[in-house]
Structure formats: C-alpha cells, structure tokens
Design an enzyme around this catalytic site. Structure first.
Site, PDB file in Angstrom:
ATOM      1  N   GLY A  14       0.853  -1.183   0.000  1.00 46.33           N
ATOM      2  CA  GLY A  14       0.000   0.000   0.000  1.00 46.33           C
ATOM      3  C   GLY A  14       0.888   1.233   0.000  1.00 46.33           C
ATOM      4  CG  LEU A  15      -0.668   5.282  -0.316  1.00 43.41           C
ATOM      5  CD1 LEU A  15      -1.595   6.356   0.218  1.00 43.41           C
ATOM      6  CD2 LEU A  15       0.156   5.817  -1.483  1.00 43.41           C
ATOM      7  CB  SER A  42      -3.114  -1.327  -1.018  1.00 50.00           C
ATOM      8  OG  SER A  42      -2.153  -2.156  -1.616  1.00 50.00           O
ATOM      9  CB  SER A  44      -3.494   3.093   0.437  1.00 54.55           C
ATOM     10  OG  SER A  44      -2.583   2.483   1.310  1.00 54.55           O
ATOM     11  N   GLY A  49     -11.018  11.156   1.977  1.00 56.53           N
ATOM     12  CA  GLY A  49     -10.893  12.500   2.519  1.00 56.53           C
ATOM     13  C   GLY A  49      -9.654  13.262   2.101  1.00 56.53           C
ATOM     14  N   GLY A  50      -8.490  12.877   2.585  1.00 53.62           N
ATOM     15  CA  GLY A  50      -7.294  13.605   2.210  1.00 53.62           C
ATOM     16  C   GLY A  50      -6.164  13.452   3.204  1.00 53.62           C
ATOM     17  CG  HIS A 257     -16.659   6.660  11.212  1.00 54.29           C
ATOM     18  ND1 HIS A 257     -17.944   7.034  10.892  1.00 54.29           N
ATOM     19  CD2 HIS A 257     -15.860   7.628  10.721  1.00 54.29           C
ATOM     20  CE1 HIS A 257     -17.899   8.183  10.229  1.00 54.29           C
ATOM     21  NE2 HIS A 257     -16.642   8.566  10.117  1.00 54.29           N
ATOM     22  NE  ARG A 273     -22.379  11.389  12.187  1.00 57.76           N
ATOM     23  CZ  ARG A 273     -21.198  11.424  12.773  1.00 57.76           C
ATOM     24  NH1 ARG A 273     -21.067  12.015  13.945  1.00 57.76           N
ATOM     25  NH2 ARG A 273     -20.148  10.898  12.191  1.00 57.76           N
ATOM     26  CB  SER A 410      -4.779   7.626   8.974  1.00 54.36           C
ATOM     27  OG  SER A 410      -5.878   8.018   8.187  1.00 54.36           O
TER      28      SER A 410
END
Lengths: 609, 248
Positions: A14-15, A42, A44, A49-50, A257, A273, A410
């Site tokens: 992954g990343l 992966s 990732s 979001g970012g 979450h 929300r 993250s």
C-alpha cells in the site's frame, strides 16, 4: 520450494510499503514488495478524505504552520503520542505533499475569488487570494484548527496510491501480488525475511532479505463490523508478535466510526451529520439531544459512537438479519444538496443499499475504523526487538496518533512515515550485512508446511474455521468494543483464551488444494485471536479512559498512572500476552492538558520536582 | 417476501489434478439489502468453504470483485440481488488467467500494461524539497482526476471483442491510462513518443468501436472519448510527420 533474495522485503504494497520501497529503489537497492492483492487494490485506495499538511495555501488555512499542526495532533492523541515523532511528521508533511505533486498526483488547487461553504449546516463565504492561484488547496477536517487536508476530489487515496505505484513501476520495484506472509524468519536477534504462501497456487516460498518492512495496514477485521477492507486482518502484526520478541504498541487503542452502513459496514461520511443529518432509533425518535443537549449528533466520533451503542443496549435499536442498527436521516437536506455536497453518500446508498437517501432512512451502526496500535517502532521506524525489521503506516505504532488519531493524519502518515523510514532503511542497508543460516530457514519453512498438512488432514481436530472465527467476533464486539469495563473485559479475555485453544483444533472441510480460501483463514485465525487478546488484555489492564479507549468503570483520564504506552509481546506457547509499559514520550513540547472535546475528568500527573 | 435464490457458479481449480470445469448450484434465502458480496460469503461459510472469489474493499473502490453476472461483467460488491432474477449465474472474467472458480489474476496484466504505456510522469525536473509546488490550474487537475478514476477491475477488457482476439491489445484501460498522461502538463513526452506506444494494432488502431468497454465500466469512464481523442491526436501527429519541414 522457490527462494527469492532481495535487499529490502516490503510486506505490504500500500502507500507506506511502496513509499519505503521507492526510497530504497531510488538509492539503487533491490526491492521486492509482497501483497495480498494487486498493489493498487490496497486499502490505501479507499481513503476519500485527504492528507493533512500545513501548506497554508487556502484562505481558511492562512497562518497555518507545522507548529499548529503539531498542536492539533498532540491534542487529538489525548497526549498519548510520541511528541518527537509527531513533530517529525508535521515538519515533513508539506515536503511529502509537494513531492507527490511532482510525481503526478492531481491535487485540487486554489481557485481565486469568492465561494461559499457549509459549517454546522449554515452557509458562509470565503475569498481565495489571487497570489495563491494554482497551489495545492485544502479542506476542513475534524479536530484541526485550520483547513489543512490536501485532497483530490473524493478519491485522494486512489490517486495517491496510483501515483505511488507508477513511481514504483518506473524505479523497477518488484511486486509479488496474491501472496501472504505466514511467518518471519529470524534467529531471535536478526530478521532475515519471511515464509510466504502464494495465493494463486497455494505453494510455499521463502524470501530472504537484509531488511524486512511490515506495512500491512490495520487489523480491523478481527472485529465483525469494520470499515476496513477484507484484507485488513493484521497479517503483518501477527508475524511480528509470533517472533516472541517484537512488541505491539497500544493495541487497546481502536477507533470506532459512528456511521458504517448496515449490512456491509461501508462508511458514510461525518459530513452527513455536519450538514444537518440526524440519528433516529427504532421509534424514529431523535435520541442524541437526550444525551448531548448542546452538540447532539455533532459531538466527537468517539462520543457519538458511545451514545449510539448505549441507546441500542437499551433495546431501542432497529432489529435486522444483520443485528441491531439505528437510522441516519438526511431526507430533509433535499435532492439538490445530496447530489452535490454528499454525492458519494448518495451513490453508496443507491449502489449498495438500493435506497434513495432523499426518501429513505439509512441503516447505520458504529463500526471499527482505525487501529492506532501496531508494531512498536522507534522514531526511525525500526521495530523493537529484532535487527533489520522496520514498520510503517497503520501497521506500525510509530506513534503519532496516541489514543485517537485525527482524520487526514492517517493517509498522510503512510507517505510521510514512508519517506522518513525509507531514508533510514537506506542508511541501514548501506551499513549492515547478514548471513542466512540454511538450517534455520528450512525449519521455519517446514513449520508452516507442517501446519498446512495438519489442517488438511484434520490431524488436530475438526473445528469449523468460520464457527471459531465467529466466536472471536462475538467475544470482541461484546467485551472490547466501544464501551469497556472490567467485568466484560475479563469475560472477553477468558472467552478469547478458549477460542484460542479451539484454533489449535481446526480441520478443513474442503480439500485445501491451490489457492484455497478456507486454508488461508485457518492459517491466519490463531494469530488473529492473539491480536484480539492483546487488545482485550491491554484494555483490561488500562484502568483509565483516554481517547478512543473508554472505560465505564474508570471514566477519567489518568495522567498520574497511565501516561504510558502498552507493549505486548507473546512468548511461544503462552496463554496470554506479556504486557510491559514505557513512557509515551521522551520529549514534552506540550505538557498534558485538555483535549477540548469529549469532556471527562483528568487526574493530573504528579509534579516531578 | 423473501425469495430463494439459485446461484449457478463456475467451478474449476487448476491446481487440483482431479478438478474439471463445471457448474455448481447453491440455494440461498434472500435478505434485505443483499449484495453478491454478502451472498458469496454466506455460500462460502455455510455451504462450500473452498469456493474461490475475490473481494477487497467491498465498496466499489478497489476493483477486486469483477465477475460475469448473468452474462455481463460488473463488480459483485455493488450488485444487489434484488436487481437480479431468482436464477443467478456467476462466471469468472474471461481474458485474464484463471486462479480458480470466480478468481482471476488481473494484477499481472495491469502491471504489464503500466510498463507498456510507461505509466508515469516523464520529466527532467528534479524535485526540490525547499521549493513551492509547481502551480497547476484546478480545472486541469480535475480533468486528470476524471480519467484517473479507473480502478483496474478489468471489466472493459473482458468485454472487449478485440482483446478476445488479440491478447496483446492494450484495451480501453491502457488507452485511458495513456490519455491521462497526454492531458498532464507535467508529462513532457511528445506526440511522437505517445504514437510509438499506441500508434498500432495493439493500441488505437485495434479498437473495433463495439463500445462494450464503456457500457460495462462500473466507474462510467468516458473510455471511447479517450480513444477518439488519442486517434485524432495521433492522426494529426502522423500527418505532421509526412511534412518534411515538420519532421523531427
């Protein structure tokens, strides 16, 4: 048996894994990445979001700096992070984002002029400056003082991973996909590589390497309900723990979450929300104001998840074939708003539930989301306990997240840590040589071969692997979920120990030939239960509430006794992990204080004079 | 009213000498919001633990679970059973090497494609960690993202008439990948460079224009537009090459 030899073996592509791989490949070393799936699949890739980096280009990010980012990160961690590492991360994040731009990430850019945005359901106006035109822009995220999260539409993880993999292809990084590491090869002091099963043919292979990196992401799949991809079952952590000498840090720190959809636990964003969505129970009663009159649905993630769980425990959840859930209501926001501001949510509801969120309620429940814990490393990414073993990304406890990580930190960590740890791996490769004792390697491979034979021949019993896994799920969800208390945790630890015993008696029902999925789970499950025991035992011992770790019987954050990081190791044959503790940070740029949200009493640390 | 669903699933394990290709039938009661992800996992756990299929993100983001559902390539994770009849036939994607049952090896093909189109930004610029990022127009960034949304599921090539006839065809995914770099101002390759990669029957001239790639793309990428754009650009580059004073 096929044997491969390389300078750097990255377990996970992954990343984080690929970023480290790129650093080593660019320095001229041979690199091989192992991956359960093609690298671009992966987990990732799923991040929408970012990435946080204090570039300060956009209007709402003006005045931002690594110092402000550092303060947000430390507060967000509930003072559980290593402040030296958080500092390294915040200082390097802007460089990493710019480097990604140079490599090809199509970051969204500053567009000068006036525009509007929503906050708490209300409309505001902002103006972007002409002189910043075309620089990387940013969006808002929870727990940050400035707009700092760099993004590419709602596909940040996807674009960054594809760019990273492009770079890896360019530099000749070798990726072996559809393979799974079953154990590290080590002599108690040095890590020498891994024994690996090919998931195309079922054959075992040996990989020998001067440096091994664990970058396998989170271990959310030890929980039944997780937003994680199905591959996030903690494989890298298991092989580290099984060495008996490498500790896992803070395994009890698990983030939930509030709004995973039922049944498949895909995440719908907090933005629902934020823009005015409400949570309803089985009577379609809006219950959050009963518990949190001021913030209601907009209290922090861990707080909302806790009240939702509490409410369902009162018997007010909606029963379903997949267990109880609650409703998320965004019908009143209107089609226009859903089609533009919440496009992703609209699509998820239509594609996966077959419902129209402008007309129907969305079934949701709190869902395991992120593992702050992982392979404990020093600030260079070097694992404790074995030479030549590194770790980075969500698999590592590096530890910039402490007990609750901030959104946008993250995904950024994967790349920033990869850049920093990658440079340290290169230094290490320049300085260290190893020799590979053939007998030792043969023993490690034979051990895995033996496990496979016994599972196929049902030599140890006939336990059904899925039944045993479900028993782990039940124990963990009940005892080590969102709310924790001594009584339930004790029961959880005891049940998990029984489940662990049962994993030794699994026998396959299928023939186990080739890329057999039942065999893959049977090989992995005992380790998954050991990870679950590290979570539960760590949570039982930690008699305080900090970040995501919420003890009903110890509601206060206790800096006097618990300003420490849990280190869990597992002695071969032991029934439980051995827990040790170390101070959370050697450096205190910011002394422990209020987090600014979530409430709760704090027992201060004793003055050290 | 709950239905009973009958799944006919292709079975073959190339690693098992006694395995022969055939179809197995499984019956399952339908539940609310059931997707093929849920159904296949239940079949594996309750009826046949050896059944091979691939899921990863199970959220339509990673592309792992492409298969042929009642004759049409698509992602199993976001295929809802309520949109299907009681009888559901599942086959592995054609074109790719079979791993077993519904699982195929897309990774090898896509890695090879990335190498063939040299799927990275070609530039002489060295990255300077002390400098500001190079500016880019936001509209251009968003255009690049629209093409970069490909998830390498393989549906487009599995549905492609040309790909079935010539295994070296770059396919819609490969041409779309190149188009992404043609669009990117950071990539300094010339039109001739691009032509060398796709100006042949393995590239833009192989396409028969059947449009299946775009029909089955789960991300609704404008695949045929990209092919058209590449053909137009490459054609123009070809004409320029015929003019002696323009030749490089």
């Amino acid at each position: 048996m096929q044997t491969f030899q390389t300078d750097l073996l990255c377990i996970g592509a992954g990343l984080a894994g690929e970023r480290v791989a790129i650093e080593a490949a660019a320095a001229g070393f041979d690199v091989t990445c192992l991956s359960l799936v093609p690298a671009r699949r992966s987990h990732s890739s799923a991040a929408q979001g970012g990435m946080q980096a204090a570039l300060g280009n956009c209007a709402m990010g003006e005045g931002d700096s690594p110092d402000v980012h550092f303060e947000d990160t430390v507060k967000g961690s509930d003072w559980g992070c290593d402040q030296e590492v958080a500092r390294l991360f915040c200082d390097n994040a802007p460089i990493a984002m710019r480097q990604l731009a140079a490599w090809g990430v199509p970051w969204n850019r500053v567009v000068p002029g006036k525009s509007t945005y929503f906050k708490g359901g209300k409309l505001f106006e902002k103006e972007e400056k002409q002189e910043k035109e075309g620089l990387i822009t940013a969006r808002a995220f929870g727990g940050t003082a400035k707009w700092r999260t760099c993004y590419t539409s709602d596909g940040t993880g996807h674009t960054v991973l594809y760019t990273m993999d492009n770079r890896a292809v360019q530099l000749g990084v070798v990726v072996h996909d559809k393979v799974e590491a079953l154990s590290l090869i080590h002599d108690g002091e040095n890590c020498l590589g891994a024994v690996v099963r090919c998931l195309k043919t079922g054959e075992l292979r040996v990989y020998l390497a001067r440096v091994t990196l664990i970058a396998t992401g989170g271990f959310g799949r030890i929980y039944r309900e997780s937003t994680n991809a199905v591959i996030n079952d903690g494989g890298g952590l298991i092989i580290a723990l099984d060495t008996g000498v490498v500790p896992l840090g803070n395994m009890e720190a698990v983030q939930f979450h509030p709004t995973g959809i039922v049944p498949t636990d895909i995440l719908v964003t907090e933005g629902c929300r934020g823009d005015g969505g409400t949570l309803l129970d089985k009577n379609e009663h809006r219950f959050m104001p009963d518990y949190e009159p001021d913030k209601s649905e907009l209290a922090s993630r861990d707080v909302v998840s806790r009240w939702m769980t509490h409410h369902m425990r009162q018997g007010l959840g909606v029963p379903s074939p997949y267990g109880d859930h609650l409703w998320l209501d965004i019908r009143h926001l209107g089609c226009q708003h859903l089609a533009t501001k919440l496009r992703e949510v609209d699509e998820i509801c239509k594609n996966f539930l077959g419902i129209d969120p402008s007309k129907n309620l969305i079934p949701v429940r709190p869902t395991q989301h992120y593992s702050m814990g992982g392979v404990r490393t020093d600030k260079d990414g070097l694992a404790y306990g074995l030479k030549g073993l590194f770790s980075a990304g969500e698999a590592a406890c590096w530890d910039m997240h402490g007990f609750n990580r901030l959104g946008g930190n993250s995904l950024a960590e994967t790349v920033v840590a990869g850049m920093i740890v990658g440079a340290k791996v290169v230094d290490y490769l320049r300085d260290h040589q190893v020799s590979y004792p053939t007998g030792l390697i043969r023993d490690f491979a034979a051990n895995q071969q033996d496990r496979i034979k016994r599972l196929i021949s049902k030599a140890d019993g006939k336990e059904n692997v899925f039944t045993v896994r479900n028993a782990m799920y039940d124990a963990l969800m009940h005892g080590a979920g969102i709310f924790r208390n001594g009584k339930d945790l004790e029961a959880c630890v005891q049940t998990l120990q029984e489940v662990h015993e049962r994993t030794n008696k699994i026998g396959l029902r299928s023939n186990g030939r080739g890329a057999n999925p039942e065999l893959a789970l049977a090989l992995r499950l005992p380790g998954m239960v050991r990870l679950a025991l590290c979570v539960a035992q760590g949570a039982l011992q930690r008699t305080e509430s900090r970040g995501s770790h919420a003890r009903e019987d110890y509601p206060e954050r206790n800096d006097r006794d618990w300003l420490v990081r849990t280190l869990a190791t597992w002695q071969p044959g032991a029934p439980l992990p051995t827990l040790n503790y170390e101070p959370v940070s050697q450096v205190w740029s910011i002394p422990p204080g209020e987090r600014g949200y979530g409430g709760g009493k704090i027992i201060p640390a004793d003055p050290k004079e | 009213m709950a239905r009973n669903l009958t799944f006919s699933i292709f079975r073959y394990n190339p690693q098992d000498p006694v395995s022969v290709p055939h179809t197995d039938t499984f019956v399952l009661d339908e539940t609310n919001h059931m997707t093929l992800f849920i159904a296949l996992n239940r079949i594996r756990e309750e009826q046949d633990p050896g059944l091979q299929f691939d899921f990863c993100c199970r959220a339509g983001i990673c592309g792992a679970c492409a298969m042929v559902v009642n004759g049409r390539p698509g992602l199993a994770c976001h295929t809802k059973t309520k949109d299907l009849p009681d009888a559901i036939t599942l086959m592995p994607l054609p074109f790719f090497t079979l791993v077993g049952d519904l699982s195929v090896d897309t990774g090898t093909w896509f890695r090879n494609m990335a190498q063939r189109v040299r799927s990275w930004v070609h530039t002489d610029k060295e990255f300077d960690p002390k400098a500001l990022e190079e500016r880019m127009d936001n509209a251009v960034a968003e255009e690049i993202y629209e093409l970069e949304r490909c998830i390498e599921c393989g549906c487009c090539v599995a549905a492609c008439g040309t790909a079935i006839m010539r295994p070296d065809f770059l396919g819609a995914a490969g041409l779309n990948r190149l188009a992404r770099f043609v669009l990117d101002p950071r990539d300094k390759r010339t039109e001739q460079d691009y032509f060398d990669i796709v100006g042949n029957d393995q590239g833009i001239f192989g396409c028969m224009g059947l449009l299946a790639c775009e029909d089955v793309c789960p991300k609704h990428l404008p695949l045929q537009d990209q092919l058209g754009m590449l053909r137009w650009k490459m054609g123009w580059a070809g004409i320029m090459n015929l003019l002696p004073w323009k030749r490089k």
